[in-house]
Design a protein around this motif. Structure first.
Motif, PDB file in Angstrom:
ATOM      1  N   MET A 108      -6.323 -11.854  -5.258  1.00 64.53           N
ATOM      2  CA  MET A 108      -6.266 -10.419  -4.993  1.00 64.53           C
ATOM      3  C   MET A 108      -5.490 -10.184  -3.706  1.00 64.53           C
ATOM      4  SD  MET A 108      -9.434  -7.687  -4.745  1.00 64.53           S
ATOM      5  CE  MET A 108     -10.071  -8.414  -3.229  1.00 64.53           C
ATOM      6  N   LYS A 109      -4.603  -9.169  -3.723  1.00 65.98           N
ATOM      7  CA  LYS A 109      -3.776  -8.866  -2.570  1.00 65.98           C
ATOM      8  C   LYS A 109      -4.637  -8.395  -1.408  1.00 65.98           C
ATOM      9  CE  LYS A 109       0.235  -6.141  -1.222  1.00 65.98           C
ATOM     10  NZ  LYS A 109       1.220  -5.115  -1.651  1.00 65.98           N
ATOM     11  N   GLU A 110      -4.384  -8.956  -0.213  1.00 69.71           N
ATOM     12  CA  GLU A 110      -5.174  -8.588   0.948  1.00 69.71           C
ATOM     13  C   GLU A 110      -4.779  -7.213   1.447  1.00 69.71           C
ATOM     14  OE1 GLU A 110      -6.219 -10.383   5.387  1.00 69.71           O
ATOM     15  OE2 GLU A 110      -5.395 -11.688   3.814  1.00 69.71           O
ATOM     16  N   LYS A 111      -5.777  -6.426   1.845  1.00 65.91           N
ATOM     17  CA  LYS A 111      -5.551  -5.058   2.291  1.00 65.91           C
ATOM     18  C   LYS A 111      -4.920  -5.061   3.673  1.00 65.91           C
ATOM     19  CE  LYS A 111      -9.137  -2.412   3.199  1.00 65.91           C
ATOM     20  NZ  LYS A 111     -10.339  -1.560   3.017  1.00 65.91           N
ATOM     21  N   SER A 112      -3.957  -4.139   3.890  1.00 66.41           N
ATOM     22  CA  SER A 112      -3.318  -3.997   5.187  1.00 66.41           C
ATOM     23  C   SER A 112      -4.345  -3.620   6.241  1.00 66.41           C
ATOM     24  CB  SER A 112      -2.230  -2.915   5.112  1.00 66.41           C
ATOM     25  OG  SER A 112      -1.857  -2.487   6.403  1.00 66.41           O
ATOM     26  N   ALA A 113      -4.115  -4.049   7.467  1.00 67.22           N
ATOM     27  CA  ALA A 113      -5.031  -3.740   8.562  1.00 67.22           C
ATOM     28  C   ALA A 113      -5.100  -2.236   8.806  1.00 67.22           C
ATOM     29  CB  ALA A 113      -4.593  -4.470   9.825  1.00 67.22           C
ATOM     30  N   ARG A 114      -4.044  -1.509   8.451  1.00 71.98           N
ATOM     31  CA  ARG A 114      -4.011  -0.057   8.646  1.00 71.98           C
ATOM     32  C   ARG A 114      -4.686   0.690   7.507  1.00 71.98           C
ATOM     33  NH1 ARG A 114       1.638   1.889   8.888  1.00 71.98           N
ATOM     34  NH2 ARG A 114       0.604   3.879   9.355  1.00 71.98           N
ATOM     35  N   ASN A 115      -4.999  -0.029   6.430  1.00 72.41           N
ATOM     36  CA  ASN A 115      -5.628   0.609   5.273  1.00 72.41           C
ATOM     37  C   ASN A 115      -7.130   0.757   5.525  1.00 72.41           C
ATOM     38  OD1 ASN A 115      -6.659   1.356   2.769  1.00 72.41           O
ATOM     39  ND2 ASN A 115      -5.255   0.043   1.620  1.00 72.41           N
ATOM     40  N   LYS A 116      -7.576   1.989   5.696  1.00 68.86           N
ATOM     41  CA  LYS A 116      -8.973   2.250   6.038  1.00 68.86           C
ATOM     42  C   LYS A 116      -9.833   2.605   4.830  1.00 68.86           C
ATOM     43  CE  LYS A 116      -7.611   3.900  10.616  1.00 68.86           C
ATOM     44  NZ  LYS A 116      -7.606   5.051  11.561  1.00 68.86           N
ATOM     45  N   THR A 117      -9.293   2.474   3.648  1.00 66.02           N
ATOM     46  CA  THR A 117     -10.019   2.859   2.442  1.00 66.02           C
ATOM     47  C   THR A 117     -11.334   2.105   2.307  1.00 66.02           C
ATOM     48  OG1 THR A 117      -7.927   3.305   1.311  1.00 66.02           O
ATOM     49  CG2 THR A 117      -9.876   3.039  -0.076  1.00 66.02           C
ATOM     50  N   ILE A 118     -12.412   2.842   2.093  1.00 69.13           N
ATOM     51  CA  ILE A 118     -13.727   2.235   1.883  1.00 69.13           C
ATOM     52  C   ILE A 118     -13.853   1.848   0.416  1.00 69.13           C
ATOM     53  CG2 ILE A 118     -16.219   2.649   1.922  1.00 69.13           C
ATOM     54  CD1 ILE A 118     -15.690   4.618   4.233  1.00 69.13           C
ATOM     55  N   ASP A 119     -14.030   0.564   0.172  1.00 71.93           N
ATOM     56  CA  ASP A 119     -14.071   0.065  -1.212  1.00 71.93           C
ATOM     57  C   ASP A 119     -14.951  -1.178  -1.278  1.00 71.93           C
ATOM     58  OD1 ASP A 119     -13.584  -0.244  -3.890  1.00 71.93           O
ATOM     59  OD2 ASP A 119     -11.574  -1.091  -3.643  1.00 71.93           O
ATOM     60  N   ILE A 120     -16.146  -1.068  -0.712  1.00 73.32           N
ATOM     61  CA  ILE A 120     -17.049  -2.217  -0.691  1.00 73.32           C
ATOM     62  C   ILE A 120     -18.009  -2.169  -1.878  1.00 73.32           C
ATOM     63  CG2 ILE A 120     -16.930  -2.507   1.814  1.00 73.32           C
ATOM     64  CD1 ILE A 120     -19.572  -0.982   2.023  1.00 73.32           C
ATOM     65  N   SER A 121     -18.518  -3.325  -2.251  1.00 76.05           N
ATOM     66  CA  SER A 121     -19.509  -3.395  -3.331  1.00 76.05           C
ATOM     67  C   SER A 121     -20.897  -3.093  -2.767  1.00 76.05           C
ATOM     68  CB  SER A 121     -19.501  -4.790  -3.954  1.00 76.05           C
ATOM     69  OG  SER A 121     -19.966  -5.751  -3.009  1.00 76.05           O
ATOM     70  N   VAL A 122     -21.855  -2.907  -3.661  1.00 73.87           N
ATOM     71  CA  VAL A 122     -23.230  -2.683  -3.231  1.00 73.87           C
ATOM     72  C   VAL A 122     -23.740  -3.904  -2.474  1.00 73.87           C
ATOM     73  CG1 VAL A 122     -25.595  -2.264  -4.018  1.00 73.87           C
ATOM     74  CG2 VAL A 122     -23.691  -1.116  -5.151  1.00 73.87           C
ATOM     75  N   GLU A 123     -23.347  -5.090  -2.923  1.00 73.81           N
ATOM     76  CA  GLU A 123     -23.780  -6.321  -2.255  1.00 73.81           C
ATOM     77  C   GLU A 123     -23.201  -6.396  -0.842  1.00 73.81           C
ATOM     78  OE1 GLU A 123     -24.478  -6.371  -6.333  1.00 73.81           O
ATOM     79  OE2 GLU A 123     -22.480  -6.211  -5.383  1.00 73.81           O
ATOM     80  N   GLU A 124     -21.923  -6.064  -0.703  1.00 75.63           N
ATOM     81  CA  GLU A 124     -21.282  -6.104   0.610  1.00 75.63           C
ATOM     82  C   GLU A 124     -21.876  -5.049   1.551  1.00 75.63           C
ATOM     83  OE1 GLU A 124     -16.733  -7.542  -0.466  1.00 75.63           O
ATOM     84  OE2 GLU A 124     -17.375  -5.497  -0.976  1.00 75.63           O
ATOM     85  N   GLY A 125     -22.305  -3.939   0.978  1.00 76.34           N
ATOM     86  CA  GLY A 125     -22.853  -2.854   1.788  1.00 76.34           C
ATOM     87  C   GLY A 125     -24.339  -2.658   1.563  1.00 76.34           C
ATOM     88  N   SER A 126     -25.056  -3.739   1.350  1.00 77.86           N
ATOM     89  CA  SER A 126     -26.491  -3.633   1.020  1.00 77.86           C
ATOM     90  C   SER A 126     -27.285  -2.886   2.091  1.00 77.86           C
ATOM     91  CB  SER A 126     -27.083  -5.040   0.810  1.00 77.86           C
ATOM     92  OG  SER A 126     -26.919  -5.836   1.974  1.00 77.86           O
ATOM     93  N   GLN A 127     -26.865  -3.024   3.367  1.00 78.62           N
ATOM     94  CA  GLN A 127     -27.596  -2.329   4.439  1.00 78.62           C
ATOM     95  C   GLN A 127     -27.444  -0.823   4.320  1.00 78.62           C
ATOM     96  OE1 GLN A 127     -24.741  -3.953   4.766  1.00 78.62           O
ATOM     97  NE2 GLN A 127     -23.611  -3.416   6.635  1.00 78.62           N
ATOM     98  N   TYR A 128     -26.345  -0.383   3.690  1.00 79.76           N
ATOM     99  CA  TYR A 128     -26.138   1.059   3.482  1.00 79.76           C
ATOM    100  C   TYR A 128     -26.895   1.538   2.253  1.00 79.76           C
ATOM    101  CZ  TYR A 128     -22.371   0.152   6.779  1.00 79.76           C
ATOM    102  OH  TYR A 128     -21.660  -0.244   7.889  1.00 79.76           O
ATOM    103  N   TYR A 129     -26.819   0.770   1.185  1.00 81.77           N
ATOM    104  CA  TYR A 129     -27.512   1.187  -0.034  1.00 81.77           C
ATOM    105  C   TYR A 129     -29.018   1.273   0.182  1.00 81.77           C
ATOM    106  CZ  TYR A 129     -29.417   1.366  -4.698  1.00 81.77           C
ATOM    107  OH  TYR A 129     -30.125   1.749  -5.803  1.00 81.77           O
ATOM    108  N   GLU A 130     -29.544   0.413   1.018  1.00 80.02           N
ATOM    109  CA  GLU A 130     -30.998   0.404   1.276  1.00 80.02           C
ATOM    110  C   GLU A 130     -31.480   1.686   1.950  1.00 80.02           C
ATOM    111  OE1 GLU A 130     -31.563  -3.171   3.475  1.00 80.02           O
ATOM    112  OE2 GLU A 130     -31.273  -4.484   1.723  1.00 80.02           O
ATOM    113  N   ARG A 131     -30.552   2.451   2.512  1.00 79.90           N
ATOM    114  CA  ARG A 131     -30.936   3.717   3.147  1.00 79.90           C
ATOM    115  C   ARG A 131     -31.107   4.842   2.118  1.00 79.90           C
ATOM    116  NH1 ARG A 131     -26.333   3.374   7.928  1.00 79.90           N
ATOM    117  NH2 ARG A 131     -27.016   1.356   8.775  1.00 79.90           N
TER     118      ARG A 131
END
Length: 317
Positions: free
Chosen positions: A1-24
């Motif tokens: 998978m192509k790596e995202k540019s450092a300037r690309n701020k798009t939020i595109d995380i999975s539930v697993e990657e953002g589990s601390q957010y989903y738990e809220r």
């Protein structure tokens, strides 16, 4: 998978990657009181959740329902329906949300030109329709045998004739091309080091909205994300500080995030756990950065003016 540019701020995380957010996020399985849901993201189907919420607690309702189009929302597909079935679907969610609205509440419903015909007619049957806002999307696909679809609608309605509308909070700052002076002094405009400007009352056609893109902090991978600037206009015009804003189709959380930045309370409902995760991440980000692109010092600026390119401030609220 192509790596995202450092300037690309798009939020595109999975539930697993953002589990601390989903738990809220919370789930609502039985009747709740306001304290249970205030400033929360509810993970669930709005048609099932809405009947469990308190009656007459909402000051402002903002709805961005699925348009009647084939659309894949990260695994949850919405299938285009007949006009009759889409109308039935619209009536269902409208009827479920009406008991939640205060007598002084205002309602805004987003739609494309085709679903607008159905949604508008339903609102006219059940509420006081005040206006139809049309806003210009500067992005969109061209069409070989039709006009490019570059507009969307937002219906504005109220429960009664007693409602909030803060005109001064939503003035637009426009450049003055031929400034008029009286006794050598500006009349109805002001002179600044950035140029000559006038604050004008907004119409129901908005051409100053920028769609979120990859280098903007508010951008997510949601396919139909609305800009914070669009929501800010609705929230500032039709609510006051500490009012409660409800969004029953929360998506990636733009309504909740913008409400938080503008000092309002929020309740959002979303059935997609990925979008709930993104919403909570954005809400955390809003604690550090309250800026809204295109809204500076209490004024909405035209698209592509200097203020939309610099760090924004919430001063002047």
């Amino acid at each position: 998978m192509k790596e995202k540019s450092a300037r690309n701020k798009t939020i595109d995380i999975s539930v697993e990657e953002g589990s601390q957010y989903y738990e809220r996020c919370i789930q609502v399985k039985s009747e709740v009181i306001i304290d249970d849901i205030i400033d929360k993201s509810i993970h669930g189907n709005s048609l099932e959740v809405l009947p469990l919420l308190p009656h007459q607690f909402v000051d402002l309702l903002i709805v961005d329902p699925p348009y009647n189009l084939e659309k894949n929302y990260h695994g949850a597909k919405f299938t285009k329906q007949s006009e009759e079935n889409y109308r039935t679907y619209t009536v269902e969610w409208v009827d479920k949300v009406l008991p939640l609205l205060k007598p002084t509440a205002s309602i805004y419903v987003c739609c494309d030109w085709k679903s607008s015909l159905i949604i508008g007619s339903v609102l006219m049957e059940k509420l006081n329709v005040m206006n139809r806002i049309t806003w210009q999307r500067e992005k969109g696909r061209g069409a070989s045998s039709n006009w490019k679809n570059g507009m969307e609608d937002v219906w504005f309605a109220t429960v009664s004739k007693d409602y909030t509308f803060n005109l001064e909070a939503v003035k637009i700052r426009k450049k003055v091309i031929a400034p008029y002076r009286v006794d050598g002094k500006p009349k109805d405009w002001e002179e600044t080091k950035e140029g000559n400007f006038r604050n004008t009352s907004p119409s129901n056609f908005w051409d100053d909205i920028s769609i979120p893109y990859w280098s903007m902090a508010e951008n997510t991978a949601h396919p139909t994300q609305k800009p914070e600037k669009l929501l800010a206009k609705l929230i500032l015009a039709s609510s006051n500080k500490d009012d409660i804003v409800l969004d029953p189709f929360m998506g990636s959380g733009t309504t909740s995030v913008t409400a938080k930045k503008l000092g309002r309370h929020y309740v959002g409902i979303e059935q997609n756990d990925v979008y709930c995760t993104w919403a909570e991440k954005r809400l955390e980000m809003a604690e550090e950065d309250e800026s809204i692109q295109g809204y500076v010092d209490g004024v909405f600026w035209e698209r592509n003016t200097f203020a939309t390119q610099k760090g924004n401030s919430k001063s002047g609220l």
